[in-house]
Design a protein around this motif. Structure first.
Motif: not given
Length: 156
Positions: A72-88
């Motif tokens: 679940x982390x890899x499916x949901x949380x990772x994409x949110x972390x990746x988007x956060x990183x791309x943004x910051x």
């Protein structure tokens, strides 16, 4: 796996794990240090809320099987972390600002922050262990604490 406590630096084969609470706190400090009215589109607020969203997702996994948690982390949380990183990574905060410190801390600890995704048994936050560590430390005699501080370059 260990947290960022520098006492673990000499351990062989230790993998470091950054607590997301510490990263989130840097973004909160950027909010707190902002002058003027606060807006939802302020970068410090956006960053803080992005991390909070991950905490909300993580809360839904509490008590589940570690393999399920990892998936679940890899499916949901990772994409949110990746988007956060791309943004910051696109931010260009003023030098010396609390926002710059939040971005730099996040960037510096990114790899260690993402390690919790590797194993469903690893926590997003090590607040419980951190609290225990400081509880023990606070009971040490003052002279021993001073000695440890001098022996640890991270203690200044």
């Amino acid at each position: 796996m260990t947290d960022g406590f520098s006492g673990y630096n000499k351990m062989e084969n230790a993998k470091r794990l950054t607590c997301a609470d510490h990263v989130r706190r840097k973004w909160f400090e950027a909010i707190r240090n902002k002058s003027g009215p606060l807006k939802y589109e302020d970068p410090a607020v956006v960053g803080f809320m992005a991390i909070n969203k991950i905490y909300q997702e993580e809360a839904l996994l509490k008590g589940k099987d570690p393999d399920f948690i990892k998936a679940e982390r890899l499916k949901k949380e990772k994409k949110n972390w990746d988007a956060f990183k791309e943004w910051y990574e696109k931010l260009d905060p003023a030098g010396g600002s609390a926002l710059q410190r939040a971005v730099n801390y996040t960037r510096k600890n990114w790899e260690k922050l993402m390690r919790y995704l590797e194993d469903g048994r690893l926590p997003l936050s090590n607040a419980a262990a951190d609290g225990y560590h400081w509880q023990i430390y606070s009971h040490l005699p003052q002279c021993l604490r001073a000695h440890l501080a001098r022996a640890d370059p991270a203690c200044g």
